[in-house]
Design a protein around this motif. Structure first.
Motif, mmCIF file in Angstrom:
data_model
loop_
_atom_site.group_PDB
_atom_site.id
_atom_site.type_symbol
_atom_site.label_atom_id
_atom_site.label_comp_id
_atom_site.label_asym_id
_atom_site.label_seq_id
_atom_site.Cartn_x
_atom_site.Cartn_y
_atom_site.Cartn_z
ATOM 1 N N VAL A 18 0.796 1.882 -22.209
ATOM 2 C CA VAL A 18 -0.540 1.585 -22.734
ATOM 3 C C VAL A 18 -0.606 2.003 -24.197
ATOM 4 O O VAL A 18 -0.244 3.133 -24.543
ATOM 5 C CB VAL A 18 -1.631 2.314 -21.930
ATOM 6 C CG1 VAL A 18 -2.997 2.108 -22.592
ATOM 7 C CG2 VAL A 18 -1.671 1.802 -20.492
ATOM 8 N N ARG A 19 -1.027 1.085 -25.039
ATOM 9 C CA ARG A 19 -1.213 1.427 -26.448
ATOM 10 C C ARG A 19 -2.680 1.244 -26.827
ATOM 11 O O ARG A 19 -3.347 0.304 -26.361
ATOM 12 C CB ARG A 19 -0.335 0.556 -27.342
ATOM 13 C CG ARG A 19 -0.664 -0.928 -27.344
ATOM 14 C CD ARG A 19 0.336 -1.758 -28.139
ATOM 15 N NE ARG A 19 1.691 -1.642 -27.593
ATOM 16 C CZ ARG A 19 2.688 -2.447 -27.932
ATOM 17 N NH1 ARG A 19 2.492 -3.420 -28.810
ATOM 18 N NH2 ARG A 19 3.876 -2.302 -27.401
ATOM 19 N N VAL A 20 -3.184 2.147 -27.625
ATOM 20 C CA VAL A 20 -4.523 2.032 -28.196
ATOM 21 C C VAL A 20 -4.374 1.398 -29.570
ATOM 22 O O VAL A 20 -3.635 1.913 -30.425
ATOM 23 C CB VAL A 20 -5.209 3.405 -28.300
ATOM 24 C CG1 VAL A 20 -6.504 3.311 -29.098
ATOM 25 C CG2 VAL A 20 -5.482 3.958 -26.899
ATOM 26 N N VAL A 21 -5.064 0.276 -29.773
ATOM 27 C CA VAL A 21 -4.957 -0.465 -31.030
ATOM 28 C C VAL A 21 -6.289 -0.381 -31.761
ATOM 29 O O VAL A 21 -7.330 -0.781 -31.230
ATOM 30 C CB VAL A 21 -4.594 -1.942 -30.768
ATOM 31 C CG1 VAL A 21 -4.501 -2.704 -32.084
ATOM 32 C CG2 VAL A 21 -3.290 -2.046 -29.982
ATOM 33 N N ALA A 33 -9.870 11.461 -34.878
ATOM 34 C CA ALA A 33 -10.680 11.712 -33.689
ATOM 35 C C ALA A 33 -10.155 10.936 -32.490
ATOM 36 O O ALA A 33 -10.165 11.425 -31.358
ATOM 37 C CB ALA A 33 -12.136 11.351 -33.962
ATOM 38 N N VAL A 34 -9.668 9.722 -32.727
ATOM 39 C CA VAL A 34 -9.084 8.925 -31.647
ATOM 40 C C VAL A 34 -7.797 9.574 -31.146
ATOM 41 O O VAL A 34 -7.552 9.646 -29.934
ATOM 42 C CB VAL A 34 -8.817 7.481 -32.126
ATOM 43 C CG1 VAL A 34 -7.852 6.756 -31.181
ATOM 44 C CG2 VAL A 34 -10.131 6.714 -32.213
ATOM 45 N N ALA A 35 -6.969 10.073 -32.055
ATOM 46 C CA ALA A 35 -5.737 10.754 -31.641
ATOM 47 C C ALA A 35 -6.068 11.949 -30.752
ATOM 48 O O ALA A 35 -5.400 12.195 -29.744
ATOM 49 C CB ALA A 35 -4.951 11.206 -32.873
ATOM 50 N N ARG A 36 -7.094 12.679 -31.121
ATOM 51 C CA ARG A 36 -7.519 13.824 -30.305
ATOM 52 C C ARG A 36 -7.988 13.373 -28.932
ATOM 53 O O ARG A 36 -7.623 13.970 -27.912
ATOM 54 C CB ARG A 36 -8.637 14.568 -31.033
ATOM 55 C CG ARG A 36 -9.158 15.790 -30.282
ATOM 56 C CD ARG A 36 -10.252 16.486 -31.069
ATOM 57 N NE ARG A 36 -10.690 17.699 -30.394
ATOM 58 C CZ ARG A 36 -11.606 18.524 -30.881
ATOM 59 N NH1 ARG A 36 -12.178 18.268 -32.049
ATOM 60 N NH2 ARG A 36 -11.966 19.607 -30.202
ATOM 61 N N ALA A 161 -15.774 5.475 -27.927
ATOM 62 C CA ALA A 161 -15.368 4.379 -27.049
ATOM 63 C C ALA A 161 -13.952 4.600 -26.531
ATOM 64 O O ALA A 161 -13.663 4.377 -25.344
ATOM 65 C CB ALA A 161 -15.457 3.050 -27.799
ATOM 66 N N VAL A 162 -13.061 5.055 -27.413
ATOM 67 C CA VAL A 162 -11.691 5.348 -26.980
ATOM 68 C C VAL A 162 -11.694 6.473 -25.954
ATOM 69 O O VAL A 162 -10.973 6.425 -24.949
ATOM 70 C CB VAL A 162 -10.815 5.711 -28.199
ATOM 71 C CG1 VAL A 162 -9.449 6.212 -27.741
ATOM 72 C CG2 VAL A 162 -10.652 4.505 -29.116
#
Length: 281
Positions: A18-21, A33-36, A161-162
Motif C-alpha cells: 500500500v502506498r500513500v500518494v 504530518a502525513v509521515a507521522r 484524511a490520511v
C-alpha cells in the motif's frame, strides 16, 4: 535539525503493497504530518507528486520522529508515474460526481485494501490542500473514498484524511488476526478484572468491610443515625458497587475513613458534633 527517526517495525503487511500518494502538496508541513500519521499506524510507503517543497526542514520537523518515512519517500512528476504499477487505485473525494462512481466509506475501503494483499500494489491518493483531486485525476481511480464528515464543515486537512484511512487499515488488520477477540489492542479496559488492569477487583468480603467502616465513621461524625437510617447506606452501597472498585481503591477509601476518625477523635467532636440533615436521604 530535525528529529531522528524513532524505532519502528512497520508491522502491517500493507506496508509492502500500500502506498500513500500525495498530489501537489503545497505545504511541506503536511507531508511531515502525513509521515507521522502513517508511521503511527504501521505504514511507511509515501509517494509525492510534484510537491511544492520537499525535502525541507519543515516537513522533517512536523514528522516528529517519522523521518525514516520521509527519507524513503518517492518524489515523482505525475500521478500516472505514481500509480502506473498499481492494480487498485482509491482516491479521496468530498464532492459528488455528475457521473456516479464507485464510492466507499473508509471502513469498506480498508476492507478492500486487505483483500488485495498478495494481488499487487494499492494506491491511496490524496489531493491538494486547496481543492483536492481534479475530475481527471479522480477518473484515474477505480474507487472513491468518502469520509462522512459534518456536511456543514466537511473540509479535512490532508493529514487528517490520511490518518483516518491508515487507522481503518490498521483496525482491519488487527480484526483479521487469529484470536483477534483476545488482542489486547482491541479489548477495552474499563474495570478491575479486565486484561491490563493493575490491581485485582475488590472481593465481596473487602467491600463489606468497607461498608461497615463507612457506616461506623458516618455515625461517629453524626452524619448517619443508626436509629433512623432511612436509605443512606443503601444509596451509598449502590454508588460504590456501581463503581466496582479494586482492592487498592478500597484500601485508599478505608485509609480516608481512618484519617477522618482520628481527626474527629483528636478534635473531641465524636457524638457531640453537629447533626446533619438527612431529611432527603
Amino acid at each position: 535539525m530535525h528529529k531522528p527517526a524513532l524505532p519502528s517495525t512497520f508491522d502491517l503487511p500493507a506496508r509492502d503493497y500500500v502506498r500513500v500518494v500525495m498530489v501537489e502538496t503545497s505545504h511541506s508541513g503536511n507531508i511531515g504530518a502525513v509521515a507521522r500519521a502513517m508511521k503511527n499506524m504501521g505504514l511507511g510507503n509515501l509517494w509525492l507528486v510534484n510537491p511544492a517543497s520537499f525535502p525541507d526542514e519543515t516537513s522533517y520537523a512536523r514528522s516528529s520522529g517519522a523521518s525514516d518515512v520521509l527519507d524513503h519517500a518517492r518524489v515523482v512528476s505525475s500521478l500516472d508515474e505514481a500509480i502506473e504499477d498499481c492494480v487498485l487505485v482509491m482516491g479521496t473525494s468530498a464532492r459528488g460526481r455528475k457521473v456516479p462512481w464507485p464510492v466507499m466509506s473508509p471502513t469498506d475501503a480498508a476492507r478492500q485494501v486487505g483483500e488485495y494483499q498478495g494481488r499487487g500494489q494499492v494506491a491511496l491518493v490524496f489531493g491538494r490542500e486547496s481543492n483536492g483531486l481534479s475530475n481527471e485525476e479522480l477518473q484515474r481511480c477505480h474507487v472513491h473514498i468518502h469520509i462522512p464528515t459534518n456536511p456543514d464543515y466537511s473540509s479535512l486537512n490532508v493529514a487528517m484524511a490520511v490518518q483516518v484511512m491508515c487507522y481503518e487499515i490498521r483496525m482491519e488488520y488487527l480484526r483479521g488476526l487469529e484470536n483477534s477477540e483476545n488482542n489486547p489492542q482491541l479489548k477495552p479496559i474499563t474495570a478491575p478484572g479486565d486484561t491490563g488492569w493493575d490491581v485485582p477487583a475488590a472481593t465481596v468480603s473487602e467491600l463489606e468491610g468497607f461498608f461497615a467502616h463507612l457506616e461506623t465513621t458516618l455515625a461517629e461524625i453524626d452524619f448517619h443515625r443508626r436509629d433512623n437510617p432511612r436509605q443512606l447506606m443503601t444509596r451509598l452501597r449502590r454508588l460504590y458497587q456501581r463503581a466496582r472498585p479494586d482492592q487498592m481503591e478500597v484500601n485508599i477509601l478505608r485509609g480516608i475513613l481512618t484519617a477522618v476518625q482520628k481527626s474527629t477523635s483528636a478534635s473531641g467532636r465524636g457524638d457531640g458534633g453537629r447533626k446533619q440533615d438527612q431529611t432527603n436521604v
